[in-house]
Structure formats: C-alpha cells, structure tokens
Design a protein around this motif. Structure first.
Motif, PDB file in Angstrom:
ATOM      1  N   ALA A  70      -6.823   0.639  -1.850  1.00  0.00           N
ATOM      2  CA  ALA A  70      -5.669   0.351  -0.988  1.00  0.00           C
ATOM      3  C   ALA A  70      -5.959   0.760   0.450  1.00  0.00           C
ATOM      4  N   TYR A  71      -6.581   1.921   0.632  1.00  0.00           N
ATOM      5  CA  TYR A  71      -6.954   2.369   1.971  1.00  0.00           C
ATOM      6  C   TYR A  71      -8.011   1.451   2.577  1.00  0.00           C
ATOM      7  N   CYS A  72      -9.006   1.067   1.767  1.00  0.00           N
ATOM      8  CA  CYS A  72     -10.069   0.187   2.261  1.00  0.00           C
ATOM      9  C   CYS A  72      -9.515  -1.164   2.688  1.00  0.00           C
ATOM     10  N   GLU A  73      -8.512  -1.635   1.961  1.00  0.00           N
ATOM     11  CA  GLU A  73      -7.902  -2.931   2.283  1.00  0.00           C
ATOM     12  C   GLU A  73      -7.324  -2.928   3.689  1.00  0.00           C
ATOM     13  N   GLU A  74      -6.858  -1.761   4.141  1.00  0.00           N
ATOM     14  CA  GLU A  74      -6.268  -1.639   5.479  1.00  0.00           C
ATOM     15  C   GLU A  74      -7.229  -0.991   6.470  1.00  0.00           C
ATOM     16  N   ASP A  75      -8.499  -0.944   6.099  1.00  0.00           N
ATOM     17  CA  ASP A  75      -9.555  -0.374   6.957  1.00  0.00           C
ATOM     18  C   ASP A  75      -9.309   1.097   7.291  1.00  0.00           C
ATOM     19  N   ARG A  76      -8.663   1.806   6.381  1.00  0.00           N
ATOM     20  CA  ARG A  76      -8.403   3.241   6.594  1.00  0.00           C
ATOM     21  C   ARG A  76      -9.494   4.045   5.880  1.00  0.00           C
ATOM     22  N   MET A  77     -10.718   3.881   6.382  1.00  0.00           N
ATOM     23  CA  MET A  77     -11.859   4.450   5.682  1.00  0.00           C
ATOM     24  C   MET A  77     -11.919   5.971   5.769  1.00  0.00           C
ATOM     25  N   SER A  78     -11.373   6.553   6.823  1.00  0.00           N
ATOM     26  CA  SER A  78     -11.379   8.022   6.915  1.00  0.00           C
ATOM     27  C   SER A  78     -10.526   8.625   5.798  1.00  0.00           C
ATOM     28  N   GLU A  79      -9.389   7.983   5.495  1.00  0.00           N
ATOM     29  CA  GLU A  79      -8.538   8.468   4.403  1.00  0.00           C
ATOM     30  C   GLU A  79      -9.201   8.227   3.051  1.00  0.00           C
ATOM     31  N   ALA A  80      -9.898   7.088   2.933  1.00  0.00           N
ATOM     32  CA  ALA A  80     -10.627   6.808   1.687  1.00  0.00           C
ATOM     33  C   ALA A  80     -11.719   7.856   1.467  1.00  0.00           C
ATOM     34  N   GLU A  81     -12.402   8.254   2.555  1.00  0.00           N
ATOM     35  CA  GLU A  81     -13.441   9.289   2.454  1.00  0.00           C
ATOM     36  C   GLU A  81     -12.856  10.637   2.042  1.00  0.00           C
ATOM     37  N   GLU A  82     -11.705  10.970   2.595  1.00  0.00           N
ATOM     38  CA  GLU A  82     -11.038  12.224   2.221  1.00  0.00           C
ATOM     39  C   GLU A  82     -10.711  12.233   0.731  1.00  0.00           C
ATOM     40  N   ALA A  92     -15.406   3.055  -8.427  1.00  0.00           N
ATOM     41  CA  ALA A  92     -15.221   3.901  -7.250  1.00  0.00           C
ATOM     42  C   ALA A  92     -16.314   3.646  -6.223  1.00  0.00           C
ATOM     43  N   TYR A  93     -17.565   3.608  -6.681  1.00  0.00           N
ATOM     44  CA  TYR A  93     -18.672   3.352  -5.758  1.00  0.00           C
ATOM     45  C   TYR A  93     -18.540   1.980  -5.106  1.00  0.00           C
ATOM     46  N   ASN A  94     -18.245   0.962  -5.901  1.00  0.00           N
ATOM     47  CA  ASN A  94     -18.104  -0.388  -5.348  1.00  0.00           C
ATOM     48  C   ASN A  94     -16.963  -0.459  -4.342  1.00  0.00           C
ATOM     49  N   THR A  95     -15.899   0.300  -4.608  1.00  0.00           N
ATOM     50  CA  THR A  95     -14.758   0.311  -3.687  1.00  0.00           C
ATOM     51  C   THR A  95     -15.179   0.834  -2.319  1.00  0.00           C
ATOM     52  N   MET A  96     -15.892   1.957  -2.297  1.00  0.00           N
ATOM     53  CA  MET A  96     -16.324   2.547  -1.030  1.00  0.00           C
ATOM     54  C   MET A  96     -17.374   1.674  -0.342  1.00  0.00           C
ATOM     55  N   ILE A  97     -18.303   1.140  -1.106  1.00  0.00           N
ATOM     56  CA  ILE A  97     -19.325   0.263  -0.520  1.00  0.00           C
ATOM     57  C   ILE A  97     -18.675  -0.967   0.102  1.00  0.00           C
ATOM     58  N   GLY A  98     -17.732  -1.579  -0.631  1.00  0.00           N
ATOM     59  CA  GLY A  98     -17.035  -2.752  -0.109  1.00  0.00           C
ATOM     60  C   GLY A  98     -16.217  -2.443   1.128  1.00  0.00           C
ATOM     61  N   GLY A  99     -15.583  -1.257   1.142  1.00  0.00           N
ATOM     62  CA  GLY A  99     -14.769  -0.871   2.302  1.00  0.00           C
ATOM     63  C   GLY A  99     -15.606  -0.725   3.558  1.00  0.00           C
ATOM     64  N   PHE A 100     -16.755  -0.068   3.449  1.00  0.00           N
ATOM     65  CA  PHE A 100     -17.608   0.123   4.622  1.00  0.00           C
ATOM     66  C   PHE A 100     -18.258  -1.191   5.064  1.00  0.00           C
ATOM     67  N   CYS A 101     -18.627  -2.040   4.112  1.00  0.00           N
ATOM     68  CA  CYS A 101     -19.183  -3.340   4.468  1.00  0.00           C
ATOM     69  C   CYS A 101     -18.147  -4.186   5.204  1.00  0.00           C
ATOM     70  N   LYS A 102     -16.918  -4.055   4.807  1.00  0.00           N
ATOM     71  CA  LYS A 102     -15.831  -4.846   5.412  1.00  0.00           C
ATOM     72  C   LYS A 102     -15.668  -4.545   6.897  1.00  0.00           C
ATOM     73  N   ILE A 103     -15.848  -3.274   7.262  1.00  0.00           N
ATOM     74  CA  ILE A 103     -15.681  -2.903   8.677  1.00  0.00           C
ATOM     75  C   ILE A 103     -17.013  -2.871   9.417  1.00  0.00           C
ATOM     76  N   VAL A 160       0.812  -1.210   0.000  1.00  0.00           N
ATOM     77  CA  VAL A 160       0.000   0.000   0.000  1.00  0.00           C
ATOM     78  C   VAL A 160       0.846   1.260   0.000  1.00  0.00           C
ATOM     79  N   GLU A 161       1.955   1.252   0.727  1.00  0.00           N
ATOM     80  CA  GLU A 161       2.782   2.467   0.793  1.00  0.00           C
ATOM     81  C   GLU A 161       3.327   2.865  -0.569  1.00  0.00           C
ATOM     82  N   LYS A 162       3.588   1.874  -1.436  1.00  0.00           N
ATOM     83  CA  LYS A 162       4.075   2.195  -2.788  1.00  0.00           C
ATOM     84  C   LYS A 162       2.954   2.758  -3.661  1.00  0.00           C
TER      85      LYS A 162
END
Length: 488
Positions: free
Chosen positions: A285-297, A313-324, A257-259
């Motif tokens: 990448a942010y969603c994968e690490e549960d960094r949803m605040s950064e994904a929202e920004e 993009a929509y599926n990425t955010m939906i999947g990230g929030f469902c994951k947590i 993710v850092e790269k």
C-alpha cells in the motif's frame, strides 16, 4: 421460516445463558436411542443391513424390496444404524445408484448429520452439495431449514453448518451464506473462524472492501444493533491475523490505503501479531503511493520482530523501488533475497526488467530477460512492452523485433498494440519502410486498427524519402479514419 425453525430447535436445547457450540451438540438424545414404534419393513431392513454379509446383503435387499423405499422410511432405517456411518453412506449410495429411493432433503439431511456426527467431513460436505442441487440451486436456505429440523434427532455436530456455508461460498452464493451466518450468530453460535474469514474474503472480492468490513464487524460483535436487539450478542471467536489480512488486502485492492493502515492499527489494538503477509500488504500500500521511506520503516520493524520476510515481501520492496526509479535499492533487496535463500519468482524479474528499462540500463534488462527465460518464467505483457520500448529508445529496433518474434515462438507471447506501435515507429524512424509495412499488416490482422501515432510515423518516413504523394494520401486516410471513429 428458517429463522423460526432454528429458534424453536435451539431454544429447546438452551439454558438461560447464551448457547455455546459445545452445548449445541450435547443436547441431542443418546445415539442408540431408537423410535418407540418400528414398522416391519424398517426392522427387517435394519436386520439385513447389520447381520447379512456385505457381499449378499445388497442383492437380498433388492430381491425383497424391488420397488425401493420412500425417503421417510430410508431416514428411519438410517437412524437405526447411525452408529455405523459408513454403512449408512453405503446404503444411501446403493439406493441412489439403483434408483430405489427418490431422495429428498429429509433423507439427505439425515445422512449428512450421521456423517458429521462421525467426523466424516469430506463425505458430509459432498452430500451437502448434492442436497443443494436437490432442493434448488438458488435456495440453499431450504437445506439449512432441513438440517436444523433434523439436527437433534441425529445427534449431529455443529460444524455441519460450517460445511453448508462453505458449500454456499464455493458456489459463490453470498446472500444465503450471510443469512445462515446471521441466524447462527443470533442464537450465540459462532461459525468456524476459517468460514468467517472465507466469507469476508469473498464479500470483499465481489462487493468491495467496505462490504467485507461490515460483515467482519457483525460477525465479531462490533455492531450489536445489526441483529435483533432482543438477542444478546456474545462473540464466541476472535479475529485472527488471516481475518485482518483479508480486510487489508480488500482495501489495498480497492485503492483505499488509509483503511489498510486503520485495519493494521485495529490488529495491534487486539494484540494480534501480524505475519509476513500482513507486512507485505501494508508495504505494498505504501509502495503504491511511492511512500518508500514508510515501507522501509515497516521492513525494519518486521526484521526487528524476527518476522522472516517471504518472497512476497521481497517482491513488494523490489517493485516499489523500481517504480520510483531507485534501481540500486531494488538491487540490494534482490541480493539480500538470494543470500537469504528466498527463490526469485517471475514477478521479481518483471519488476527488475521494467526498472532497468525505466532507468535506461537496457543491457542489464536484457541479461535478466535471458536469465528469466532460462528459468522457464513467462514475463508479463507490460514487461515485454517495456523491454521493446527500451530497445527502440536505444535505436536497437531490429533487436527489439527479434525479441518480440522469439517470445511469440518460445512461449506464445501475444504482441500488444503498444509493442506494435513502438516497433513500427522505430522502423519508420530508421527508414525501414518495408519491414514497417509488414508489421503494420500483421498488426491489422491481429485486430488492432492503426491510430494517429502509426499514421504519423509512416507520414514522417515518406516525407523523409521525399515521397510527398504517398504522405498526402496517408494524411487523408488518417483524417477519414478519425472521422469514422468519431462517428461510431
């Protein structure tokens, strides 16, 4: 060998400053220039091809030259009529079809260049692929050498080498692709950007993101010491957003993710504007690490820059929030997605169903599942596992069994080992041993061996019924199976 040929050919066309793609083609002799001496065979064939009617020329040629032509004579004939590239191609295909010429790399290269000169890209590309087969499937560099030797005589176009690299990439020949690109770069000739991006993508997929990153730095002049230090590197092209997307995707898929963020920063440093897909990769990448605040920004930044989010993009955010487990936020994005006119995909439903199951809202999960089937979407195995697990957790085991049976009939769902275990455990807990035994037999028939969880479920069920004898036999059988498994 190929490098020396390229060096000699291109050096003769160079001025002191580095060679550009446009000057590479302009150094060719005039297209109507013919060899000073022409054999009677060549002049006769040229005359027949150019003056005879199309319906009679082929039969007449065949009657005059029943034994055909050697590749060298064919190439000379083709050069005389190169201002009529379609006639050259027709002549080539006719001799090939009638077995009147044993075409080699020379004759293939001549026709390829004539077609490229006329911007007949698809026809030239098809012949390049045929030329690779003629030379040796493992040696496309031989085709490169031949194309370099015949380039100036045919007055070709530089993109002919892009077509060769493309053919190598599509046949997954990575090393020859890299060698050809390096030889072109060493003389200041940059392959087309789409070809460079394709090489980066393939290398990232096959050899890892760092391998793709290394060739990226080399292609765009960021590692001058990679090539011969005597050759002055001049980057002729700049990376595009697709270049950076390929790099970020590679690192995301490799879990680095850092790269991904580092490539994003490089893109900004080169004033290359990210597109919707760029944002989706970094958000993923942010969603994968549960960094949803950064994904929202990042989402807010995308909207502020008037980058319209797409379904990815929509599926990425939906999947990230469902994951947590933040299903309410996932629902908000789902609603906005519909209001924006972005059509849901199978992945949208997969994310939401799993999210609802995770939060215990099995009724909403079932409603979405039925809607999914109405839209002819096919859920992933992980979605079916989550749905079956959710129903069993709510003591709706028979409903879960019916869902699995229906999925098998409706869209050929292949039940997973996890689904079998979940259902058998649920049936045993409900003391529906007959159904559990039938399902266990089906499970074995599908190649899944009963594990300790399945054994414990049956042992517990028989103990509840007071059938200690069967329970003890199952314990012994389970221990024997475990010992055999450890022995294997």
């Amino acid at each position: 060998m190929a490098f020396q040929i390229l060096k000699r050919t291109l050096s003769s066309a160079r001025k002191p400053k580095p060679l550009s793609v446009s000057r590479f083609s302009s150094s060719s002799p005039p297209s109507d220039q013919a060899p000073s001496q022409t054999s009677p065979l060549i002049s006769d064939v040229v005359s027949i091809l150019t003056h005879q009617r199309s319906k009679s020329r082929w039969s007449y040629l065949h009657s005059l030259y029943p034994n055909g032509f050697n590749p060298d004579d064919f190439s000379k004939i083709a050069l005389h009529i190169k201002n009529n590239p379609r006639l050259v191609l027709a002549f080539f295909l006719w001799t090939q079809r009638k077995s009147l010429c044993n075409h080699n790399l020379l004759s293939h290269s001549t026709v390829i260049h004539i077609l490229a000169r006329a911007r007949l890209r698809s026809q030239a590309y098809d012949l390049i692929r045929a030329a690779i087969r003629v030379s040796d499937e493992s040696e496309p560099l031989k085709v490169f050498e031949s194309l370099v030797k015949t380039y100036r005589q045919c007055g070709s176009a530089p993109f002919v080498f892009d077509l060769l690299v493309k053919a190598c990439l599509e046949s997954k020949k990575i090393d020859p692709s890299i060698q050809i690109v390096r030889m072109l770069l060493s003389r200041g000739i940059s392959p087309g950007l789409s070809i460079c991006n394709a090489l980066i993508r393939l290398l990232s997929q096959r050899r890892g993101a760092y391998a793709g990153y290394e060739i990226y730095r080399e292609i765009f002049g960021l590692d001058c010491d990679v090539l011969d230090k005597k050759v002055k590197r001049v980057a002729r092209i700049s990376p595009s957003v697709q270049t950076f997307n390929a790099l970020m995707l590679g690192f995301y898929q490799d879990g680095v993710v850092e790269k991904v963020k580092e490539i994003w920063d490089q893109m900004a440093g080169l004033n290359c504007c990210p597109n919707g897909y760029s944002y989706s990769i970094l958000m993923a990448a942010y969603c994968e690490e549960d960094r949803m605040s950064e994904a929202e920004e990042l989402w807010e930044e995308m909207r502020a820059k008037s980058v319209v989010p797409d379904v990815v993009a929509y599926n990425t955010m939906i999947g990230g929030f469902c994951k947590i487990g933040e299903i309410e936020m996932a629902e908000e994005f789902f609603k906005e997605m519909g209001l924006s006119g972005v059509e849901s995909t199978c992945a949208t439903y997969d994310h939401l169903i799993i999210g609802y199951c995770k939060t215990g809202n099995i009724d909403s999960a079932m409603l979405l599942y039925k809607d999914m089937l109405r839209k002819d979407f096919r859920p992933e195995c992980s979605t079916m596992d989550a749905l079956i697990q959710g129903l069993c957790d709510e003591s709706r085991v028979l409903e879960a069994l019916n869902v699995m049976r229906g999925a098998t009939v409706d869209f050929g769902f292949c039940s997973t080992e996890k689904s079998y275990e979940t259902l058998i455990r649920g049936l045993c807990e409900d003391e529906k041993l007959e159904e559990a035994l039938k399902l266990q037999a089906e499970m074995v028939g599908k190649g899944f061996k009963p594990n300790s969880e399945v054994y414990h479920a049956f042992i517990s069920a028989y103990m509840k019924q007071g059938n200690k004898e069967v329970a003890e036999r199952l314990k012994i059988e389970m221990l024997d199976a475990q010992m055999c498994g450890n022995g294997d």
